[in-house]
Design a protein around this motif. Structure first.
Motif, mmCIF file in Angstrom:
data_model
loop_
_atom_site.group_PDB
_atom_site.id
_atom_site.type_symbol
_atom_site.label_atom_id
_atom_site.label_comp_id
_atom_site.label_asym_id
_atom_site.label_seq_id
_atom_site.Cartn_x
_atom_site.Cartn_y
_atom_site.Cartn_z
ATOM 1 N N TYR A 1 0.821 -1.218 0.000
ATOM 2 C CA TYR A 1 0.000 0.000 0.000
ATOM 3 C C TYR A 1 0.855 1.268 0.000
ATOM 4 O O TYR A 1 0.450 2.299 -0.538
ATOM 5 C CB TYR A 1 -0.947 0.013 1.208
ATOM 6 C CG TYR A 1 -2.130 -0.897 1.044
ATOM 7 C CD1 TYR A 1 -3.262 -0.480 0.368
ATOM 8 C CD2 TYR A 1 -2.112 -2.195 1.565
ATOM 9 C CE1 TYR A 1 -4.356 -1.321 0.209
ATOM 10 C CE2 TYR A 1 -3.184 -3.047 1.417
ATOM 11 C CZ TYR A 1 -4.309 -2.603 0.732
ATOM 12 O OH TYR A 1 -5.385 -3.445 0.574
ATOM 13 N N ILE A 2 2.026 1.183 0.643
ATOM 14 C CA ILE A 2 2.920 2.323 0.695
ATOM 15 C C ILE A 2 4.328 1.867 0.360
ATOM 16 O O ILE A 2 4.618 0.663 0.359
ATOM 17 C CB ILE A 2 2.910 3.026 2.078
ATOM 18 C CG1 ILE A 2 3.444 2.090 3.164
ATOM 19 C CG2 ILE A 2 1.520 3.538 2.417
ATOM 20 C CD1 ILE A 2 3.576 2.761 4.537
ATOM 21 N N GLU A 3 5.190 2.814 0.050
ATOM 22 C CA GLU A 3 6.590 2.514 -0.202
ATOM 23 C C GLU A 3 7.463 3.512 0.544
ATOM 24 O O GLU A 3 7.052 4.657 0.785
ATOM 25 C CB GLU A 3 6.902 2.569 -1.694
ATOM 26 C CG GLU A 3 6.676 3.919 -2.329
ATOM 27 C CD GLU A 3 7.031 3.936 -3.805
ATOM 28 O OE1 GLU A 3 7.779 3.027 -4.238
ATOM 29 O OE2 GLU A 3 6.572 4.844 -4.519
ATOM 30 N N ALA A 4 8.659 3.075 0.930
ATOM 31 C CA ALA A 4 9.595 3.935 1.634
ATOM 32 C C ALA A 4 10.650 4.428 0.656
ATOM 33 O O ALA A 4 11.317 3.617 -0.007
ATOM 34 C CB ALA A 4 10.259 3.172 2.781
ATOM 35 N N VAL A 5 10.790 5.734 0.531
ATOM 36 C CA VAL A 5 11.792 6.338 -0.346
ATOM 37 C C VAL A 5 12.914 6.882 0.533
ATOM 38 O O VAL A 5 12.661 7.726 1.404
ATOM 39 C CB VAL A 5 11.180 7.482 -1.182
ATOM 40 C CG1 VAL A 5 12.249 8.105 -2.076
ATOM 41 C CG2 VAL A 5 10.008 6.959 -2.007
ATOM 42 N N PRO A 6 14.157 6.390 0.360
ATOM 43 C CA PRO A 6 15.268 6.831 1.214
ATOM 44 C C PRO A 6 15.402 8.354 1.273
ATOM 45 O O PRO A 6 15.322 9.025 0.241
ATOM 46 C CB PRO A 6 16.494 6.188 0.544
ATOM 47 C CG PRO A 6 15.938 4.993 -0.167
ATOM 48 C CD PRO A 6 14.581 5.402 -0.634
ATOM 49 N N TYR A 7 15.576 8.851 2.484
ATOM 50 C CA TYR A 7 15.782 10.278 2.770
ATOM 51 C C TYR A 7 14.565 11.165 2.457
ATOM 52 O O TYR A 7 14.648 12.381 2.608
ATOM 53 C CB TYR A 7 17.006 10.831 1.992
ATOM 54 C CG TYR A 7 18.249 10.019 2.188
ATOM 55 C CD1 TYR A 7 18.900 10.014 3.418
ATOM 56 C CD2 TYR A 7 18.753 9.237 1.150
ATOM 57 C CE1 TYR A 7 20.054 9.245 3.604
ATOM 58 C CE2 TYR A 7 19.892 8.475 1.330
ATOM 59 C CZ TYR A 7 20.537 8.479 2.562
ATOM 60 O OH TYR A 7 21.670 7.725 2.747
ATOM 61 N N ARG A 8 13.484 10.568 2.031
ATOM 62 C CA ARG A 8 12.293 11.380 1.705
ATOM 63 C C ARG A 8 11.090 10.999 2.542
ATOM 64 O O ARG A 8 10.303 11.848 2.923
ATOM 65 C CB ARG A 8 11.946 11.248 0.214
ATOM 66 C CG ARG A 8 12.982 11.860 -0.719
ATOM 67 C CD ARG A 8 12.484 11.842 -2.149
ATOM 68 N NE ARG A 8 11.242 12.612 -2.267
ATOM 69 C CZ ARG A 8 10.353 12.458 -3.264
ATOM 70 N NH1 ARG A 8 10.563 11.519 -4.184
ATOM 71 N NH2 ARG A 8 9.280 13.200 -3.313
#
Length: 464
Positions: A68-75
């Motif tokens: 459902y969600i994604e983790a974007v490094p440093y953002r």
């Protein structure tokens, strides 16, 4: 996004992280959290919800694992695009909305309320807007005068004097966002125990506004000159609402004699007034323009209403009202409590549009444009004279067709619809009775000449 307001129940059997997970999942599926929307950080959300950071991290991890969600490094965390996700409940609701809002489609629409939107003076409007905003005058963003800014009221007074023969000063003018607002303000000034008479057929929007605020509404019949003053005199009305320049929808231009009779009616009682809606006064195609009824008023009995919406664009939403001097004291007592409903910047644009001559030039262009479309429509209607007659063609931007071949209004509207053309029945504008003869209204302002010809040909085949 820094916050998500989630109602958490610490006493529920479901753990807090699951409640957070379930809320966010539902928001994503319903579209409340759209694709690429940034979620608050675990620290910010934990602080906002007053829970431990580990609780939020557990909820986010579950959402991550399910895609459902994604983790974007440093953002941070962002909503994923969910192609192919089955959301039957949402689709059903959306389908219901689409069905409720579904409009019948027509190839051509003879709307009597249309205007030539492609003729809006974009370049001039942009120039004036840019020039005003570059002046960096903080006064433009302060709360303005309740009647409207003096510079605009002075420009309107000058225009009305020269173009419509209206006798007034800037102090008598009140600017508002549309005629609806001005009518509500007027009834607040005059008191809501008034009995208002309107022409029948009439402008239903104004009728409904007044009906919602007054003691009683009376529909007065019309003859070839406009409102029947004899019938008006026999009623209990103390206010008469008329459109003498071009009555809507009948298209009658009230002659001077009938105007004098109305003024005599108003003069017979102190509390009587006439509301003059100077509808379509800018567009006249035969004879000399007749000055506004207010210009003939020597006793302070006429309340004048005008607008820029018809000549420029409906979204302009700048109208104005001219009160007789005797009513200004009641405005000071009951009306000044209401702030102006038009921004100073918009008022300045209109004021300069008037003062620098742009409005007059724009009107001349629109008159020529509408006259051309008017002439094309009348030329095409020449082929209908064996089944109907035409009226209301000397002013405004619509005409009426009166059927003489026995066709009913409902049949004419239905056959036109089957041909892909929308026309408007006169009965929609009548109060308490049906028209004596089958009549439809054709507006032409929003149609090009070739569209008018093509639509007329469809009607010719449909009605014969």
């Amino acid at each position: 996004m820094n916050e998500l307001t989630i109602s958490l129940d610490a006493k529920a059997s479901k753990p807090l992280y699951e409640q957070i997970y379930g809320y966010i999942k539902k928001e994503i599926e319903s579209g409340g959290l759209p694709f690429e929307e940034r979620l608050p950080s675990t620290r910010m959300l934990a602080k906002h919800l007053q829970v431990s950071r580990s609780t939020v991290e557990l909820a986010y991890e579950q959402l991550l694992s399910e895609g459902y969600i994604e983790a974007v490094p440093y953002r941070g965390y962002f909503v994923c695009q969910l192609d192919g996700l089955v959301r039957l409940e949402r689709q059903t609701a959306a389908e219901e909305v689409r069905q409720a809002e579904k409009k019948e489609r027509y190839v051509y629409d003879f709307s009597p309320n249309g205007i030539a939107l492609n003729s809006f003076p974009h370049n001039i409007w942009k120039k004036l807007s840019r020039g005003i905003l570059m002046e960096n005058d903080d006064e433009f963003f302060q709360l303005g005068h309740p009647q409207g800014e003096e510079f605009l009221r002075m420009a309107i007074a000058s225009y009305l004097h020269h173009a419509r023969g209206v006798s007034c000063t800037a102090e008598q003018i009140i600017v508002g966002a549309g005629s609806d607002y001005l009518l509500m303000l007027l009834l607040n000034i005059l008191g809501n125990r008034r009995v208002v008479a309107m022409e029948n057929p009439t402008y239903k929007r104004a009728y409904r506004v007044l009906q919602s605020m007054t003691k009683s509404m009376i529909a007065i019949g019309m003859d070839q000159s406009g409102m029947d003053v004899g019938e008006l005199s026999g009623s209990e009305a103390d206010i008469a609402y008329v459109m003498p320049s071009h009555q809507y929808p009948m298209g009658i231009v009230m002659p001077v004699r009938r105007r004098m009779q109305l003024l005599e009616w108003a003069a017979k009682a102190e509390e009587r007034y006439i509301i003059e809606d100077d509808y379509d006064s800018e567009f006249r195609y035969k004879g000399k323009p007749i000055p506004a009824l207010q210009g003939f008023d020597a006793r302070g009995k006429v309340i004048y209403l005008g607008t820029f919406s018809r000549a420029i664009a409906p979204s302009i939403r700048i109208s104005y009202m001219v009160l007789p001097k005797a009513l200004m004291k009641f405005y000071q007592e009951r009306g000044r409590i209401f702030s102006s409903t038009v921004s100073k910047v918009d008022q300045m644009i209109i004021a300069r549009f008037l003062k620098e001559g742009y409005y007059e030039r724009h009107l001349n262009r629109m008159r020529a444009l509408y006259k051309s479309r008017h002439d094309v429509l009348l030329e095409e209607m020449g082929g209908f004279l064996d089944i109907c007659s035409v009226s209301g063609e000397h002013a405004g931007v619509h005409v009426l067709l009166h059927f003489t071949n026995g066709m009913s209004e409902a049949e004419a509207v239905r056959k036109a619809k089957e041909a892909g053309v929308k026309v408007y029945g006169l009965s929609d504008y009548c109060i308490g009775h049906e028209p004596e003869e089958a009549t439809v209204i054709l507006g032409y302002a929003n149609m090009e000449e070739e569209e008018i010809r093509s639509a007329a040909e469809r009607l010719r085949r449909a009605w014969k």
